[in-house]
Design an enzyme around this catalytic site. Sequence first.
Site, mmCIF file in Angstrom:
data_model
loop_
_atom_site.group_PDB
_atom_site.id
_atom_site.type_symbol
_atom_site.label_atom_id
_atom_site.label_comp_id
_atom_site.label_asym_id
_atom_site.label_seq_id
_atom_site.Cartn_x
_atom_site.Cartn_y
_atom_site.Cartn_z
ATOM 1 N N LYS A 68 0.835 -1.219 0.000
ATOM 2 C CA LYS A 68 0.000 0.000 0.000
ATOM 3 C C LYS A 68 0.862 1.259 0.000
ATOM 4 C CE LYS A 68 -2.403 -0.131 3.547
ATOM 5 N NZ LYS A 68 -1.926 -1.419 3.963
ATOM 6 N N THR A 70 3.911 1.500 -0.908
ATOM 7 C CA THR A 70 4.657 1.533 -2.168
ATOM 8 C C THR A 70 3.783 2.131 -3.275
ATOM 9 O OG1 THR A 70 5.772 -0.456 -1.385
ATOM 10 C CG2 THR A 70 6.035 0.073 -3.710
ATOM 11 N N ARG A 91 1.721 7.611 7.126
ATOM 12 C CA ARG A 91 1.977 7.464 8.569
ATOM 13 C C ARG A 91 3.470 7.289 8.807
ATOM 14 N NH1 ARG A 91 -0.889 2.352 9.929
ATOM 15 N NH2 ARG A 91 -0.310 1.976 7.800
ATOM 16 N N LYS A 102 7.398 -6.781 10.209
ATOM 17 C CA LYS A 102 6.665 -6.226 9.079
ATOM 18 C C LYS A 102 7.562 -5.496 8.091
ATOM 19 C CE LYS A 102 3.168 -3.013 7.636
ATOM 20 N NZ LYS A 102 3.990 -1.894 7.215
ATOM 21 N N ALA A 270 -3.595 -0.003 12.290
ATOM 22 C CA ALA A 270 -5.029 -0.052 12.000
ATOM 23 C C ALA A 270 -5.719 -1.248 12.652
ATOM 24 C CB ALA A 270 -5.253 -0.075 10.496
ATOM 25 N N PHE A 298 -3.445 -1.432 6.858
ATOM 26 C CA PHE A 298 -3.976 -2.775 6.609
ATOM 27 C C PHE A 298 -5.100 -2.771 5.567
ATOM 28 C CE2 PHE A 298 -2.109 -3.589 10.969
ATOM 29 C CZ PHE A 298 -1.028 -4.274 10.468
ATOM 30 N N PHE A 378 4.067 -7.889 -9.030
ATOM 31 C CA PHE A 378 5.311 -8.519 -8.579
ATOM 32 C C PHE A 378 5.927 -9.220 -9.788
ATOM 33 C CE2 PHE A 378 5.828 -8.504 -3.869
ATOM 34 C CZ PHE A 378 4.787 -7.642 -3.596
ATOM 35 N N TRP A 406 7.059 -0.498 -7.975
ATOM 36 C CA TRP A 406 8.211 -1.024 -7.225
ATOM 37 C C TRP A 406 9.432 -1.069 -8.158
ATOM 38 C CZ3 TRP A 406 11.361 -5.440 -7.237
ATOM 39 C CH2 TRP A 406 12.074 -5.657 -6.049
HETATM 40 P P1 ADP Z 1 2.065 -2.121 3.116
HETATM 41 O O1 ADP Z 1 1.994 -0.628 3.074
HETATM 42 O O2 ADP Z 1 0.883 -2.760 2.471
HETATM 43 O O3 ADP Z 1 2.379 -2.676 4.446
HETATM 44 P P2 ADP Z 1 4.593 -1.755 1.819
HETATM 45 O O4 ADP Z 1 4.327 -0.804 0.714
HETATM 46 O O5 ADP Z 1 5.221 -1.213 3.057
HETATM 47 O O6 ADP Z 1 3.293 -2.559 2.188
HETATM 48 O O7 ADP Z 1 5.471 -2.939 1.213
HETATM 49 C C1 ADP Z 1 5.882 -4.023 2.014
HETATM 50 C C2 ADP Z 1 7.145 -4.615 1.428
HETATM 51 O O8 ADP Z 1 6.842 -5.236 0.168
HETATM 52 C C3 ADP Z 1 8.244 -3.592 1.153
HETATM 53 O O9 ADP Z 1 9.476 -4.107 1.603
HETATM 54 C C4 ADP Z 1 8.262 -3.451 -0.351
HETATM 55 O O10 ADP Z 1 9.570 -3.232 -0.858
HETATM 56 C C5 ADP Z 1 7.734 -4.787 -0.824
HETATM 57 N N1 ADP Z 1 6.983 -4.630 -2.080
HETATM 58 C C6 ADP Z 1 5.886 -3.864 -2.265
HETATM 59 N N2 ADP Z 1 5.447 -3.949 -3.537
HETATM 60 C C7 ADP Z 1 6.310 -4.791 -4.182
HETATM 61 C C8 ADP Z 1 6.394 -5.301 -5.520
HETATM 62 N N3 ADP Z 1 5.502 -4.943 -6.446
HETATM 63 N N4 ADP Z 1 7.401 -6.152 -5.817
HETATM 64 C C9 ADP Z 1 8.288 -6.514 -4.861
HETATM 65 N N5 ADP Z 1 8.260 -6.085 -3.583
HETATM 66 C C10 ADP Z 1 7.287 -5.231 -3.231
#
Ligand code: ADP
Length: 552
Positions: A68, A70, A91, A102, A270, A298, A378, A406
């Site tokens: 999210k 990202t 946040r 996490k 959350a 979340f 991904f 990403w």
């Molecule tokens: P959330 O906000 O849903 O908790 P984040 O955006 O913090 O998720 O991402 C969680 C982890 O997943 C991070 O380490 C990020 O680098 C990885 N990540 C997010 N999107 C991708 C993607 N498309 N491909 C590979 N890794 C990803």
Amino acid sequence: MTDIEIAQSVKMDKITKVAERLGLGEDDIEPYGSYKAKINLPLKAKPQTKRKLILVTSINPTPAGEGKSTVTVGLGDAFHLLHKKVVIALREPSLGPVMGMKGGATGGGYAQVVPMEDINLHFTGDMHALTAANNTLAALIDNHIQQGNELEIDQRRIVWKRTLDINDRALRKIVIGLGGPVQGVPREDGFDITVASELMAILCLAKDLHDLKERINRIVIGYTRERQPITVKDLQVGGAIAALLKEAIKPNLVQTLAHTPAIVHGGPFANIAHGCNSVLATQTALDLGDYTITEAGFGADLGAEKFLDIKVPVLQKTPDTIVIVATIKALKLNGGQPLAELATENLAALAHGFANLEHHINSMKRYGVPVVVAINRFTQDTQAEIDQLVQACQKLGIEAVDTDVWAKGGAGALDLAQTVLQTVEESKEFTPLYTPESNLTEKIDTIVTKIYGGAHVDYSKKALNQLRRFKKLGWDKLPVCMAKTQYSLSDDAKLLGAPQDFTIHVKSFVPKLGAGFIVAMTGNILTMPGLPKHPAALDIDIDDNGKISGLF
Ligand code: ADP
């Protein structure tokens, strides 16, 4: 490259330059070093008038997080690439999960806010200020009892707990004041993680310093033997606690890897708290940009519901579009594919797991705001899987946009940005989920049936007794903040997909009068997390020059 290596490879703009582009002068900010700043409020510049608000939420997450943050950052960078005046509002991360499991909350890959090490570790000290303010209040309560207990606080009925921004399970339940009369009055106590504290919720909902102090004064710290509530106002320490938060209440300005301005402020989880960044941060973003992109924690059942039912009435601004982030692998997991096999194409599991996304789409649609799905791609996802998901959404009349932020940063969300630019202009009528006049059980019933898809609510004996007392105290019409597992729509973390006919078990309530809501504790939710078998801390290091590695 890892997230931290990517972040360290990009040259940041000086924060004064980022501020300048937003029309903020030297006196409007207080730099914390060269790349972070606090924004002084109220803003002197005339507020923007467009004020479009985009809320990013997601399906129920898998343990890895669904990206999210990202997508929020990447979408902001895409708006920036399209020369739109955009501000991201996120946040701030809690140290507990950064050292735990996490990971951070600064996005990932080429869609990150920076300096990511600072933001993920101590940042501008907001969490520490909250922890100190929280524990000052705890110390003042114990001192009041020690010095004669004029207010007749029943030490068995103190609800104000100590806090720490660390996952420390050993502190969940403790005994304090041991060692004889000069060491205080012995009693049972416990620690919550700072982001679950009422002060964090207050900081995130306060409209200004005056409101902050008023809210602090309303906090119920415990009860007398006759069960009469005792507030911070009774203790006469609201001013001192508010003074400790003088800097923490100011929103923090940083930037993305692509130099898009980002306000990162306030960080409640959350699942155990209300999950949204501060009202002041979102408000400031709305005042400074034409488009504000913000996220709620979340899945949509937790963060977005609380954004829409708890934050919106204070913010006085409803979202113009809701973006639901979904990943192919999470939907396949929801559809029964084992975690270890998620890299393999599985159209049947995807079709089955789609029920989870469909549920969130429908529950968000009932608020009357346009919904768009962002497919966070991904590398293992196949084109057949993406196509199937796009078509399934199309059947519901929802546009699902393939997003690759990403790997590509803002360039990977240009299509998503174009779609959102259109939907924010659509006419809409925001429909709140419940009316403020309905009572607590009616509100919980509405959330459980309309947002979770459950059938019944079961209240423990303790919860029922509390409900009776709350009615007498006039607290039975406050908004509800559900504390529930993030992994399932139900309160059983193992029930994936879109379970039906389930019962939500309310074990107890925690009144948070300063925040202005009642927390309903469901399932086995913990307000002080523990560390996993392999905490992230084992992979983090710093070299002799101060360069940090392994932060993800
Ligand atoms: P959330 O906000 O849903 O908790 P984040 O955006 O913090 O998720 O991402 C969680 C982890 O997943 C991070 O380490 C990020 O680098 C990885 N990540 C997010 N999107 C991708 C993607 N498309 N491909 C590979 N890794 C990803």
